[in-house]
Design an enzyme around this catalytic site. Structure first.
Site, PDB file in Angstrom:
ATOM      1  N   ARG A 275     -17.239 -10.394 -43.106  1.00  0.00           N
ATOM      2  CA  ARG A 275     -16.087  -9.688 -42.551  1.00  0.00           C
ATOM      3  C   ARG A 275     -16.522  -8.870 -41.339  1.00  0.00           C
ATOM      4  O   ARG A 275     -17.570  -8.224 -41.379  1.00  0.00           O
ATOM      5  CB  ARG A 275     -15.469  -8.769 -43.602  1.00  0.00           C
ATOM      6  CG  ARG A 275     -15.068  -9.469 -44.884  1.00  0.00           C
ATOM      7  CD  ARG A 275     -14.707  -8.426 -45.929  1.00  0.00           C
ATOM      8  NE  ARG A 275     -14.374  -8.997 -47.214  1.00  0.00           N
ATOM      9  CZ  ARG A 275     -15.270  -9.337 -48.151  1.00  0.00           C
ATOM     10  NH1 ARG A 275     -16.555  -9.152 -47.925  1.00  0.00           N
ATOM     11  NH2 ARG A 275     -14.899  -9.844 -49.292  1.00  0.00           N
TER      12      ARG A 275
ATOM     13  N   ARG B 209       4.941 -18.365 -62.361  1.00  0.00           N
ATOM     14  CA  ARG B 209       5.696 -18.388 -61.109  1.00  0.00           C
ATOM     15  C   ARG B 209       4.888 -17.817 -59.943  1.00  0.00           C
ATOM     16  O   ARG B 209       5.231 -18.037 -58.780  1.00  0.00           O
ATOM     17  CB  ARG B 209       7.004 -17.617 -61.272  1.00  0.00           C
ATOM     18  CG  ARG B 209       6.813 -16.117 -61.409  1.00  0.00           C
ATOM     19  CD  ARG B 209       8.089 -15.394 -61.780  1.00  0.00           C
ATOM     20  NE  ARG B 209       9.106 -15.553 -60.763  1.00  0.00           N
ATOM     21  CZ  ARG B 209      10.366 -15.147 -60.911  1.00  0.00           C
ATOM     22  NH1 ARG B 209      10.740 -14.566 -62.054  1.00  0.00           N
ATOM     23  NH2 ARG B 209      11.241 -15.298 -59.953  1.00  0.00           N
TER      24      ARG B 209
ATOM     25  N   ASP C 123      15.061 -16.037 -59.463  1.00  0.00           N
ATOM     26  CA  ASP C 123      15.352 -16.416 -60.844  1.00  0.00           C
ATOM     27  C   ASP C 123      16.417 -17.508 -60.849  1.00  0.00           C
ATOM     28  O   ASP C 123      17.176 -17.674 -59.893  1.00  0.00           O
ATOM     29  CB  ASP C 123      15.831 -15.212 -61.649  1.00  0.00           C
ATOM     30  CG  ASP C 123      14.696 -14.265 -61.996  1.00  0.00           C
ATOM     31  OD1 ASP C 123      13.527 -14.708 -61.924  1.00  0.00           O
ATOM     32  OD2 ASP C 123      14.973 -13.096 -62.337  1.00  0.00           O
TER      33      ASP C 123
ATOM     34  N   ASP D  49      19.229 -17.726 -62.366  1.00  0.00           N
ATOM     35  CA  ASP D  49      20.622 -17.308 -62.440  1.00  0.00           C
ATOM     36  C   ASP D  49      20.997 -16.335 -61.325  1.00  0.00           C
ATOM     37  O   ASP D  49      21.942 -15.555 -61.457  1.00  0.00           O
ATOM     38  CB  ASP D  49      20.930 -16.691 -63.805  1.00  0.00           C
ATOM     39  CG  ASP D  49      19.936 -15.608 -64.185  1.00  0.00           C
ATOM     40  OD1 ASP D  49      18.986 -15.384 -63.412  1.00  0.00           O
ATOM     41  OD2 ASP D  49      20.107 -14.992 -65.259  1.00  0.00           O
TER      42      ASP D  49
ATOM     43  N   ASP E   6       6.668  -9.035 -62.646  1.00  0.00           N
ATOM     44  CA  ASP E   6       7.187  -8.503 -61.385  1.00  0.00           C
ATOM     45  C   ASP E   6       6.703  -7.074 -61.137  1.00  0.00           C
ATOM     46  O   ASP E   6       6.421  -6.678 -60.001  1.00  0.00           O
ATOM     47  CB  ASP E   6       8.716  -8.567 -61.356  1.00  0.00           C
ATOM     48  CG  ASP E   6       9.342  -8.008 -62.635  1.00  0.00           C
ATOM     49  OD1 ASP E   6       8.586  -7.626 -63.551  1.00  0.00           O
ATOM     50  OD2 ASP E   6      10.583  -7.973 -62.723  1.00  0.00           O
TER      51      ASP E   6
END
Length: 573
Positions: A266, A377, A393, A395, A482
């Site tokens: 780096r 996910r 999601d 829905d 999440d």
């Protein structure tokens, strides 16, 4: 008769003899009784003497206890005197420093030539002005020394002296870094930690410990903008490499790794700027523009399209064309920024054929991961070639305008999580822990990934750099993935997510999965996750924000033809 008389007289003599013997015995008995009384009197005297001795002994014991108590009091007083002496020594040392500073100020503002002029500072009027200012400086320093606590004094100081300790180094150096004070090093020959990669000249001031009188002049030579930059750098270095033992160990290992792979090491600019070298995972890329937090500093823009990743955990029942998933894919397919649609099927129901999903001309791929954990996910995928991932999601009821608007906003803030459903956290004093809340308030600290867009690097970081206990907790609870992603992003960027528009309800009210987010136990479990994550990480990285971004001319009373995202205004709050 004569004989009888003689016998009678003989018996009388015997009787008198017996009587005499009896009196002798009586006399002996009285003597014995007298001796017994004497013995009794002697015993009583001995008992009285013993009682007197016991009383004296008890008095001596009481006196000894009193002496012990007095000794402890003297010890306490001695300790207090020692503490006061130490404070007086500290105050004396600080006053000595103040005296040095005052003498330097007096030297700069005094009259060297004796002609009433000034030297160095441009003041006029002789020594009176300089003397007043020197006295004011002395008063300020002494008041600060006597009034503030040690840590408070450091946090309110701009420069902090760091003399050598018992050895060449000193723990005061890390204390000063943590307080955001600029270290003034007084230890000749001290090699600072990680100096191989950290440019300490941007953070510290080196002074010769043999030339203490030059310190005030060195300090005064630093202008305000340099002070601000150096104080900011102290926090960057502290937070990234020294704020925990874990970070010190990781920084050491990464420095060793950079020595081994010199061709991929780096650059020093990465080590000395936020978010730091530990945030740059070389297993993802060694090209800085591939990382979200370097796009804006380098003046670059992310790729102009996004990949939609739809998580299906329930699946629904009935014909596929009546499900919220079908409607969502149709809205995504009409977006002008979508590159590809990926459906991650973790439902226990059988997955439909890809051809039955209405993606139109947009490529669609349905994947069934072996692991049905909520973390599936967030796994990196070679199918994702865009910088942006729109996580959804099954829905969700977002319109095409909302999808496009979210991507447009994210392109300006590529290092953040940008989305619609916002949540917050707060400290519950009654329960002594963090609490998750979905109440509609003026601030938020999380944006749920059920309808959010973010950089694909966060998938890589979530999978490969998250602490193993955190991923295990998500797998065990089948929840909170999440929340974990929000914590990881905030811990690196040190910035909150961004909420879009006033929409409160983003789920289909007829969804068969609605019981999950209406169950009270769901919120208790997420509060437990917050406490587990914060305990494992050692602190709470989430930050609150009051910012909400709406489209230009949103709700303004102008012609609808002048508005770019016309459908968003038709959505109720």
């Amino acid at each position: 008769m004569y004989v009888l008389g003689a016998a009678f007289l003989g018996h009388i003599d015997d009787a008198w003899k017996l009587i005499d013997d009896a009196w002798k015995l009586i006399d002996d008995a009285w003597k014995l009784i007298g001796d017994a009384w004497k013995l009794i009197d002697d015993a009583r005297k001995l008992i009285d003497d013993a009682r007197k001795l016991i009383d004296v002994a008890l008095k001596l014991i009481d006196d000894s206890f009193k002496l012990i108590d007095d000794a402890w009091k003297l010890i306490d007083d001695a300790c207090k005197l020692i503490g006061d002496a130490c404070k007086l020594i500290d105050d004396a040392l600080m006053v000595m420093v103040a005296t040095v500073l005052v003498s330097e100020l007096d030297y700069d503002s005094g009259d060297d030539d004796g002609d009433g002029g000034s030297s160095g500072s441009g003041r006029t009027g002789g020594n009176d002005s300089g003397g007043d200012e020197s006295m004011a400086a002395a008063v300020v320093v002494v008041v600060m020394v006597l009034w503030y606590d040690y840590e408070v004094l450091m946090r309110n100081s701009t420069f902090c002296l760091v003399p050598r300790g018992r050895r060449l180094g000193s723990f005061r150096f890390l204390e000063v870094l943590q307080a955001g004070c600029i270290p003034v090093l007084l230890a000749n020959g001290w090699e600072l930690p990680f100096s191989e990669v950290i440019d300490w000249t941007t953070t510290t001031i080196y002074a010769d410990e043999r030339l203490l009188l030059q310190v005030p002049e060195m300090v005064r030579s630093v202008n305000a903008s340099q002070m601000l930059y150096m104080r900011q750098q102290t926090q960057v270095i502290w937070n990234q490499y020294f704020s925990s033992v874990q970070k010190i160990v990781f920084a050491t290992l990464e420095i060793v790794a950079d020595r081994v792979r010199r061709q991929r090491a780096r650059p020093l600019s990465v080590w000395n700027s936020t978010p730091g070298a530990l945030a740059v995972n070389l297993s993802f890329s060694d090209y800085l523009p591939h990382f979200p937090f370097y796009l804006t500093p380098l003046g670059l823009s992310p790729s102009p399209r996004y990949t939609a990743v739809i998580s299906v955990s329930h699946g629904g029942s009935g014909p596929i064309h009546t499900t919220p998933l079908y409607k969502l894919i149709k809205n995504i397919a009409r977006s002008k920024f979508v590159e590809r649609v990926i459906v991650v099927w973790t439902s226990s129901q059988p997955a439909p054929a890809e051809s039955r999903l209405p993606s139109g001309t947009v490529p669609l791929r349905l994947t069934v991961p072996p692991d049905h954990s909520p973390s599936a996910r967030h796994h990196p995928s070679p199918l994702i070639q865009t910088d942006a991932i729109f996580s959804l999601d099954e829905d969700v009821t977002l319109t095409t305008d909302e999808l496009d608007f979210a991507f447009t906003v994210w392109s300006t803030f590529p290092d953040r999580i940008v989305g619609y459903p916002a949540r917050s956290h707060h400290w519950d004093h009654a329960k002594g822990g963090w609490r998750y809340s979905s109440r509609w308030t003026n601030s938020y600290s999380l944006v749920l990934t059920g309808a959010a867009i973010y950089h694909r690097y966060w998938h890589h970081y979530y999978t490969h750099a998250s602490p193993a206990p955190l991923l295990s907790s998500v797998a065990a609870t089948a929840n909170c993935d999440d929340i974990l992603l929000n914590l990881l992003v905030s811990s690196i960027t040190r910035r909150p997510p961004i909420k879009l528009t006033q929409r409160k309800q983003y789920k289909d009210p007829n969804s068969e999965a609605r019981w999950i987010w209406t169950d009270p136990g769901h919120f208790q479990q997420r509060s437990a996750c917050l406490n587990t994550f914060a305990s494992t990480m050692g602190y709470m990285p989430l930050l609150h924000s009051n910012l909400r971004l709406d489209p230009v001319l949103f709700k303004d009373k102008v012609s609808v033809h002048r508005k770019k995202y016309r459908q968003i205004e038709k959505i109720g709050s």
